[in-house]
Enzyme design. Structure first.
Site, short mmCIF file in Angstrom:
data_model
loop_
_atom_site.label_atom_id
_atom_site.label_comp_id
_atom_site.label_asym_id
_atom_site.label_seq_id
_atom_site.Cartn_x
_atom_site.Cartn_y
_atom_site.Cartn_z
N HIS A 80 -9.59 -3.50 2.15
CA HIS A 80 -8.49 -4.05 2.95
C HIS A 80 -9.04 -4.97 4.02
CE1 HIS A 80 -4.83 -4.15 5.39
NE2 HIS A 80 -4.18 -3.51 4.43
N CYS A 132 0.81 -1.23 0.00
CA CYS A 132 0.00 0.00 0.00
C CYS A 132 0.84 1.27 0.00
CB CYS A 132 -0.91 0.02 1.23
SG CYS A 132 -1.97 -1.41 1.46
N ASP A 136 -4.65 0.73 -4.95
CA ASP A 136 -3.27 1.03 -4.57
C ASP A 136 -2.28 -0.04 -4.99
OD1 ASP A 136 -4.27 -0.84 -2.78
OD2 ASP A 136 -3.52 0.16 -0.99
N HIS A 153 -1.33 6.28 5.91
CA HIS A 153 -0.28 5.26 5.78
C HIS A 153 1.04 5.81 5.26
CE1 HIS A 153 0.64 0.76 4.73
NE2 HIS A 153 1.23 1.18 5.84
#
Length: 348
Positions: free
Chosen positions: A222, A67, A281, A120
Site C-alpha cells: 500500500h 481494501c 485484497d 481497516h
C-alpha cells in the site's frame, strides 16, 4: 443468506491433517495481478512462486476495488453489499456489530486466533477492534495505511479523517495497548519485519497439538511508496521510475517476510498440518488519471471487480501446481475447511 466459507473441491484438507489444524491466511495490500514473479519476470517473488507451484492457484478470484470491502468479506463470509461496505469507510465506519466474524466462530471451535497487520474494519469504539471481534491477539494498525517505518497515519494522507498520528497496537483480549513510537521509528523496524517477527513469535509459542488461525495482513505494498530498505531497492536499480522501484522492492520484501514465516512453521514442526492462503485484497492501485498496467491489478466489470492472485498451499498431491478457474470471491476464501459451521445470520 448464510456464508458458505469454503470451496468444496479446492479447500478441503486431507484427513491426515485433521489431528492439528493450522491456517495461515496471508493478505497482501494492493499487489496487482502483474506484480508477482510467476506472472511478471521483472518482479522477484521466489517464495510466493513456490507456494503457487506447490498448491492450487485460483485464477478467477474477483474482489472489490477497495481494501475494506474485501477484508470485511473475508471476516464475515458475505459479499460487501450484505454488510453495507461499498467503499472504504471513514473513521466513523466499521462492520456492524451484529455480524459475527470468522475468528469468533473458529474460537468457539477450538482455534487460537491471531490477527497481525492491517485491520481497516472499524475502531470508532473498542467493540469494533479485532480482539473484540473474536481474535485472541492483535498486533498492527487500524487505519487503511500509514508510513512503513514510523507507523504514523500522516497528515498529508488523502481524505478528511479526524484520527491522525501514531497507529501501532498490541492487543490481547480486552487489553488494548498502543505501542510506543520511539522504539519503532527506525528503518530497522519496518512494518514488514515487525509483523513477520510477531508471526514467528506466535508460531514458536503455540501450544503443541492445538489448532490455530493466523490472519497475517501485511502492509506491503500500500502507498505511501516511501523509500524501501536499500537492500531491496538495489535489486531494481535499473528501474528509472522511483515509485515503481520502491513498489517492486516492497513486493520482494513481502516475499522474504512470507519465507521467514513459513520457515518458522517448518522449524516448529507445523508445516505438514498447515493450510496457507495467499491473496491480495483488491489488486493493484491504478492511478485514475493514468491507468497504465504497471501497477497492474486487472479490472473486470468496469471498476467494480478486480481479478487478484490467490494461492492455496497444502493441496492434495494430485492437485499441486494446478490452476483452477473456479469463480470465487473473498467471501468464499475464509477457511472453514473442517466443517466448522458458518456464523449465524445477523440479528435484526
Amino acid at each position: 443468506m448464510r456464508a458458505s466459507w469454503c470451496l468444496p473441491l479446492l479447500l478441503t484438507l486431507q484427513s491426515s491433517l485433521a489431528t492439528q489444524r493450522v491456517v495461515l491466511h496471508i493478505v497482501a495490500d494492493d499487489v496487482g495481478f502483474n506484480d508477482l514473479g510467476f506472472v511478471n519476470g521483472d518482479i522477484q517473488t521466489p517464495h510466493i512462486d513456490e507456494l503457487r507451484s506447490g498448491g492450487v492457484a485460483l485464477s478467477r478470484l474477483y474482489t472489490s476495488k477497495d481494501c475494506a470491502p474485501s477484508r470485511g468479506s473475508i471476516m464475515t463470509g458475505r459479499y460487501p453489499f450484505r454488510f453495507g461496505y461499498y467503499r472504504n469507510p471513514s473513521d466513523e465506519g466499521g462492520v456492524m456489530l451484529n455480524y459475527t466474524m470468522l475468528p469468533a466462530v473458529l474460537s468457539e471451535n477450538g482455534f487460537h486466533t491471531h490477527a497481525i497487520g492491517k485491520w481497516h474494519l472499524g475502531f470508532k469504539s473498542e467493540e469494533y477492534t479485532p480482539t473484540y471481534r473474536g481474535f485472541d491477539t492483535f498486533f498492527g494498525y487500524y487505519h487503511w495505511g500509514e508510513e512503513y517505518s514510523d507507523h504514523v497515519f500522516p497528515p498529508y494522507y488523502k481524505g478528511d479523517q479526524p484520527c491522525r498520528g501514531y497507529d501501532l497496537n498490541n492487543n490481547t483480549g480486552t487489553e488494548l495497548t498502543a505501542v510506543g513510537g520511539e522504539l519503532y521509528s527506525t528503518v530497522e523496524y519496518y512494518s514488514t519485519e515487525l509483523y513477520t517477527n510477531e508471526a514467528r513469535r506466535i508460531i514458536r509459542q503455540h501450544p503443541e497439538g492445538e489448532d490455530m488461525y493466523m490472519y497475517l495482513a501485511f502492509q506491503n505494498v500500500h502507498d505511501p511508496y516511501e523509500t524501501a530498505p536499500p537492500a531491496y531497492t538495489s535489486i531494481y536499480a535499473d528501474q528509472t521510475d522511483e515509485n515503481r522501484r520502491n513498489f517492486s522492492a516492497l513486493v520482494t520484501l513481502l516475499d522474504d517476510g512470507i519465507k521467514n514465516v513459513t520457515d518458522e512453521l517448518k522449524d516448529a514442526g507445523l508445516w505438514e498440518n498447515t493450510l496457507i492462503l495467499f491473496q491480495t485484497d483488491n489488486g493493484g492501485e491504478l492511478p485514475l488519471e493514468d491507468p497504465t498496467p504497471e501497477l497492474s491489478g486487472t479490472p473486470r466489470a468496469g471498476t467494480l471487480t478486480w481479478r487478484i492472485p490467490t494461492t492455496r498451499h497444502a493441496a492434495p498431491p494430485s492437485r499441486r501446481g494446478r490452476t483452477s478457474s473456479t469463480t470465487a470471491s473473498p467471501a468464499t476464501t475464509a477457511p472453514s475447511h473442517w466443517t466448522v459451521p458458518p456464523p449465524p445470520p445477523p440479528s435484526r
